[in-house]
Scaffold this active site. Structure first.
Site, PDB file in Angstrom:
ATOM      1  N   HIS A 108      -8.448 -39.231  19.261  1.00 57.24           N
ATOM      2  CA  HIS A 108      -8.634 -37.996  20.039  1.00 57.24           C
ATOM      3  C   HIS A 108      -7.304 -37.256  20.212  1.00 57.24           C
ATOM      4  O   HIS A 108      -7.250 -36.026  20.066  1.00 57.24           O
ATOM      5  CB  HIS A 108      -9.178 -38.318  21.440  1.00 57.24           C
ATOM      6  CG  HIS A 108     -10.540 -38.939  21.465  1.00 57.24           C
ATOM      7  ND1 HIS A 108     -10.828 -40.082  22.164  1.00 57.24           N
ATOM      8  CD2 HIS A 108     -11.714 -38.557  20.882  1.00 57.24           C
ATOM      9  CE1 HIS A 108     -12.113 -40.382  22.024  1.00 57.24           C
ATOM     10  NE2 HIS A 108     -12.671 -39.479  21.249  1.00 57.24           N
ATOM     11  N   LYS A 122     -25.371 -40.982  29.367  1.00 64.51           N
ATOM     12  CA  LYS A 122     -24.608 -41.743  28.370  1.00 64.51           C
ATOM     13  C   LYS A 122     -24.027 -43.018  28.961  1.00 64.51           C
ATOM     14  O   LYS A 122     -23.431 -43.810  28.238  1.00 64.51           O
ATOM     15  CB  LYS A 122     -23.483 -40.874  27.800  1.00 64.51           C
ATOM     16  CG  LYS A 122     -23.908 -40.058  26.592  1.00 64.51           C
ATOM     17  CD  LYS A 122     -22.719 -39.705  25.714  1.00 64.51           C
ATOM     18  CE  LYS A 122     -23.133 -39.343  24.303  1.00 64.51           C
ATOM     19  NZ  LYS A 122     -21.985 -39.136  23.427  1.00 64.51           N
ATOM     20  N   ARG A 142     -15.134 -38.310  10.980  1.00 61.42           N
ATOM     21  CA  ARG A 142     -14.514 -39.549  10.505  1.00 61.42           C
ATOM     22  C   ARG A 142     -15.123 -40.013   9.195  1.00 61.42           C
ATOM     23  O   ARG A 142     -14.441 -40.449   8.300  1.00 61.42           O
ATOM     24  CB  ARG A 142     -14.668 -40.655  11.557  1.00 61.42           C
ATOM     25  CG  ARG A 142     -13.695 -40.530  12.695  1.00 61.42           C
ATOM     26  CD  ARG A 142     -14.124 -41.320  13.874  1.00 61.42           C
ATOM     27  NE  ARG A 142     -15.364 -40.775  14.423  1.00 61.42           N
ATOM     28  CZ  ARG A 142     -15.884 -41.142  15.579  1.00 61.42           C
ATOM     29  NH1 ARG A 142     -15.314 -42.083  16.293  1.00 61.42           N
ATOM     30  NH2 ARG A 142     -16.981 -40.575  16.026  1.00 61.42           N
ATOM     31  N   SER A 154     -14.131 -44.766  20.637  1.00 59.40           N
ATOM     32  CA  SER A 154     -14.095 -45.297  22.005  1.00 59.40           C
ATOM     33  C   SER A 154     -14.929 -46.576  22.093  1.00 59.40           C
ATOM     34  O   SER A 154     -14.589 -47.505  22.835  1.00 59.40           O
ATOM     35  CB  SER A 154     -14.630 -44.263  22.989  1.00 59.40           C
ATOM     36  OG  SER A 154     -13.856 -43.091  22.944  1.00 59.40           O
TER      37      SER A 154
HETATM   38  P1  ADP Z   1     -18.932 -37.632  21.481  1.00 60.00           P
HETATM   39  O1  ADP Z   1     -19.749 -38.531  22.359  1.00 60.00           O
HETATM   40  O2  ADP Z   1     -19.120 -36.180  21.742  1.00 60.00           O
HETATM   41  O3  ADP Z   1     -18.958 -37.960  20.018  1.00 60.00           O
HETATM   42  P2  ADP Z   1     -16.299 -38.772  21.481  1.00 60.00           P
HETATM   43  O4  ADP Z   1     -15.375 -38.892  22.645  1.00 60.00           O
HETATM   44  O5  ADP Z   1     -16.766 -40.036  20.832  1.00 60.00           O
HETATM   45  O6  ADP Z   1     -17.469 -37.889  22.013  1.00 60.00           O
HETATM   46  O7  ADP Z   1     -15.627 -37.877  20.365  1.00 60.00           O
HETATM   47  C1  ADP Z   1     -15.229 -36.563  20.630  1.00 60.00           C
HETATM   48  C2  ADP Z   1     -14.843 -35.887  19.328  1.00 60.00           C
HETATM   49  O8  ADP Z   1     -13.698 -36.538  18.790  1.00 60.00           O
HETATM   50  C3  ADP Z   1     -15.904 -35.937  18.246  1.00 60.00           C
HETATM   51  O9  ADP Z   1     -15.862 -34.729  17.511  1.00 60.00           O
HETATM   52  C4  ADP Z   1     -15.475 -37.084  17.373  1.00 60.00           C
HETATM   53  O10 ADP Z   1     -15.913 -36.931  16.034  1.00 60.00           O
HETATM   54  C5  ADP Z   1     -13.967 -36.945  17.466  1.00 60.00           C
HETATM   55  N1  ADP Z   1     -13.298 -38.225  17.225  1.00 60.00           N
HETATM   56  C6  ADP Z   1     -13.504 -39.389  17.870  1.00 60.00           C
HETATM   57  N2  ADP Z   1     -12.723 -40.375  17.353  1.00 60.00           N
HETATM   58  C7  ADP Z   1     -11.999 -39.792  16.359  1.00 60.00           C
HETATM   59  C8  ADP Z   1     -11.035 -40.276  15.413  1.00 60.00           C
HETATM   60  N3  ADP Z   1     -10.682 -41.557  15.389  1.00 60.00           N
HETATM   61  N4  ADP Z   1     -10.518 -39.395  14.526  1.00 60.00           N
HETATM   62  C9  ADP Z   1     -10.922 -38.092  14.548  1.00 60.00           C
HETATM   63  N5  ADP Z   1     -11.837 -37.583  15.391  1.00 60.00           N
HETATM   64  C10 ADP Z   1     -12.374 -38.411  16.283  1.00 60.00           C
END
Ligand code: ADP
Length: 159
Positions: free
Chosen positions: A17, A41, A90, A128
């Protein structure tokens, strides 16, 4: 002014992130990192905890604001005058879902576009969910999250 919104759960924020925040902040004038406050969630961290973790670890980027929202992303984006939604990709597994959401959002509001950034290779595996899984077994999460967050994350698993 070009204002973008980077929405997510950030439960907890990871190096993936933070990398996305640093890179997308260079593309736009203002980046609003917006935590989805969605109790359905069942997040591990409260929205207040997630705001403070993001401020601690991404607060150094000058044109970034950290906030949270309820309800529909596209409505919140319009309310704050954001014209761009930033999402990370990803793997192909992210793509189908993200494409559908982006297309739906365009139907609802054609004035707001979604921009996808591809993950940096070193964080392609990182989510996460992985952080929580490893932390729940007391494993080493120092490759996944900034070190100042580690005690806070482990604390959730102390019985
Ligand atoms: P959500 O539940 O909306 O997917 P996340 O917190 O898991 O929320 O992810 C938020 C955003 O960050 C999403 O667009 C996700 O694809 C991106 N993201 C999460 N992890 C990574 C990573 N390791 N590399 C690039 N983008 C990421």
């Amino acid at each position: 002014m070009k204002r973008a919104i980077y929405p997510g759960s950030f439960d907890p924020v990871t190096f993936g992130h933070i990398d996305m925040i640093e890179r997308s902040a260079k593309i736009v004038d203002e980046l609003v990192v917006a935590i989805l406050n969605n109790s359905a969630k069942n997040p591990l961290f409260s929205v207040e905890e997630r705001v403070s973790m993001l401020k601690e670890t991404a607060g150094h980027v000058p044109n970034v604001k950290i906030t949270f929202f309820d309800g529909l992303l596209i409505d919140y984006a319009r309310n704050i005058d954001a014209t761009i939604i930033i999402r990370g990709l990803r793997a192909v597994t992210d793509f189908e879902y993200e494409l559908q959401i982006a297309q739906t959002n365009r139907i609802v509001n054609s004035g707001i576009d979604t921009i996808f950034l591809t993950t940096s290779l070193e964080y392609a595996y990182l989510s996460s969910t992985i952080v929580k899984e490893v932390a729940s077994y007391g494993g080493d999460i120092s490759h996944f999250v900034p070190k100042q967050l580690i005690p806070q994350i482990y604390e959730k698993y102390i019985r």
